[in-house]
Design a protein around this motif. Sequence first.
Motif, mmCIF file in Angstrom:
data_model
loop_
_atom_site.group_PDB
_atom_site.id
_atom_site.type_symbol
_atom_site.label_atom_id
_atom_site.label_comp_id
_atom_site.label_asym_id
_atom_site.label_seq_id
_atom_site.Cartn_x
_atom_site.Cartn_y
_atom_site.Cartn_z
ATOM 1 N N PHE A 120 0.840 -1.200 0.000
ATOM 2 C CA PHE A 120 0.000 0.000 0.000
ATOM 3 C C PHE A 120 0.875 1.251 0.000
ATOM 4 O O PHE A 120 0.597 2.208 -0.730
ATOM 5 C CB PHE A 120 -0.927 0.009 1.225
ATOM 6 C CG PHE A 120 -2.287 -0.563 0.965
ATOM 7 C CD1 PHE A 120 -3.386 0.268 0.886
ATOM 8 C CD2 PHE A 120 -2.477 -1.917 0.815
ATOM 9 C CE1 PHE A 120 -4.647 -0.239 0.657
ATOM 10 C CE2 PHE A 120 -3.720 -2.448 0.592
ATOM 11 C CZ PHE A 120 -4.817 -1.613 0.507
ATOM 12 N N TRP A 121 1.926 1.243 0.833
ATOM 13 C CA TRP A 121 2.818 2.407 0.856
ATOM 14 C C TRP A 121 3.465 2.595 -0.509
ATOM 15 O O TRP A 121 3.555 3.721 -1.014
ATOM 16 C CB TRP A 121 3.900 2.253 1.925
ATOM 17 C CG TRP A 121 4.802 3.442 1.973
ATOM 18 C CD1 TRP A 121 4.611 4.587 2.674
ATOM 19 C CD2 TRP A 121 6.027 3.632 1.234
ATOM 20 N NE1 TRP A 121 5.637 5.472 2.433
ATOM 21 C CE2 TRP A 121 6.513 4.908 1.552
ATOM 22 C CE3 TRP A 121 6.747 2.843 0.349
ATOM 23 C CZ2 TRP A 121 7.692 5.412 1.011
ATOM 24 C CZ3 TRP A 121 7.915 3.341 -0.198
ATOM 25 C CH2 TRP A 121 8.385 4.613 0.135
ATOM 26 N N GLY A 122 3.937 1.506 -1.116
ATOM 27 C CA GLY A 122 4.584 1.596 -2.421
ATOM 28 C C GLY A 122 3.656 2.136 -3.498
ATOM 29 O O GLY A 122 4.054 2.956 -4.330
ATOM 30 N N PHE A 123 2.394 1.695 -3.477
ATOM 31 C CA PHE A 123 1.435 2.182 -4.452
ATOM 32 C C PHE A 123 1.159 3.674 -4.232
ATOM 33 O O PHE A 123 1.124 4.457 -5.185
ATOM 34 C CB PHE A 123 0.136 1.382 -4.373
ATOM 35 C CG PHE A 123 -0.890 1.790 -5.385
ATOM 36 C CD1 PHE A 123 -0.672 1.577 -6.732
ATOM 37 C CD2 PHE A 123 -2.061 2.399 -4.989
ATOM 38 C CE1 PHE A 123 -1.614 1.970 -7.675
ATOM 39 C CE2 PHE A 123 -3.005 2.786 -5.922
ATOM 40 C CZ PHE A 123 -2.785 2.572 -7.269
ATOM 41 N N GLY A 124 0.993 4.062 -2.975
ATOM 42 C CA GLY A 124 0.772 5.475 -2.667
ATOM 43 C C GLY A 124 1.966 6.322 -3.058
ATOM 44 O O GLY A 124 1.813 7.424 -3.599
ATOM 45 N N PHE A 125 3.165 5.813 -2.798
ATOM 46 C CA PHE A 125 4.377 6.539 -3.164
ATOM 47 C C PHE A 125 4.438 6.748 -4.672
ATOM 48 O O PHE A 125 4.731 7.849 -5.147
ATOM 49 C CB PHE A 125 5.615 5.781 -2.675
ATOM 50 C CG PHE A 125 6.904 6.407 -3.099
ATOM 51 C CD1 PHE A 125 7.362 7.545 -2.471
ATOM 52 C CD2 PHE A 125 7.649 5.874 -4.134
ATOM 53 C CE1 PHE A 125 8.549 8.146 -2.864
ATOM 54 C CE2 PHE A 125 8.828 6.461 -4.535
ATOM 55 C CZ PHE A 125 9.272 7.600 -3.900
ATOM 56 N N ALA A 126 4.149 5.701 -5.439
ATOM 57 C CA ALA A 126 4.181 5.817 -6.904
ATOM 58 C C ALA A 126 3.123 6.808 -7.394
ATOM 59 O O ALA A 126 3.384 7.592 -8.309
ATOM 60 C CB ALA A 126 3.972 4.447 -7.541
ATOM 61 N N LEU A 127 1.943 6.778 -6.787
ATOM 62 C CA LEU A 127 0.899 7.734 -7.178
ATOM 63 C C LEU A 127 1.326 9.174 -6.891
ATOM 64 O O LEU A 127 1.164 10.064 -7.739
ATOM 65 C CB LEU A 127 -0.403 7.433 -6.443
ATOM 66 C CG LEU A 127 -1.230 6.276 -6.958
ATOM 67 C CD1 LEU A 127 -2.431 6.060 -6.046
ATOM 68 C CD2 LEU A 127 -1.684 6.514 -8.378
#
Length: 136
Positions: A120-127
């Motif tokens: 979830f953190w990785g997806f948010g970071f990429a967004l």
Amino acid sequence: MRNDIKAVIAGIGAAATLLQLAAWLIARQHWAPFAPLALAEPALWRVPLVALECVSGAVAGPIAWRLIRNSEAAGYYMASMILAALAAVAIVGVVTWAHGGSPAQGWLIRCEAAALAGGFWGFGFALYMHGLRRLP
């Protein structure tokens, strides 16, 4: 230099939003003892847990950015999610081993919860980085 500052901002933003969403989902399903928006102070620290998560996001942001910045299209998001999930599981393993814990009951659940939160953190970071890329 600007991209590193953007990565710090994106790391903090991802930790403050999507990581907290993952913690809420994990706590809601009773998978692991995660606490969303935890304002309690962990042992040896005088800072709320959510602030420590934001600081760790600020540190991990530039590192993750340097590793995923050359990815294209969906690979950008997948690389960020997989990298963050693997890093979270590795941290859980090292911390458990350092505290003398054995991979016994609940070990797999902790690793799955850490992988979900890291993803979830990785997806948010990429967004966030995708949105911040367009800024000068």
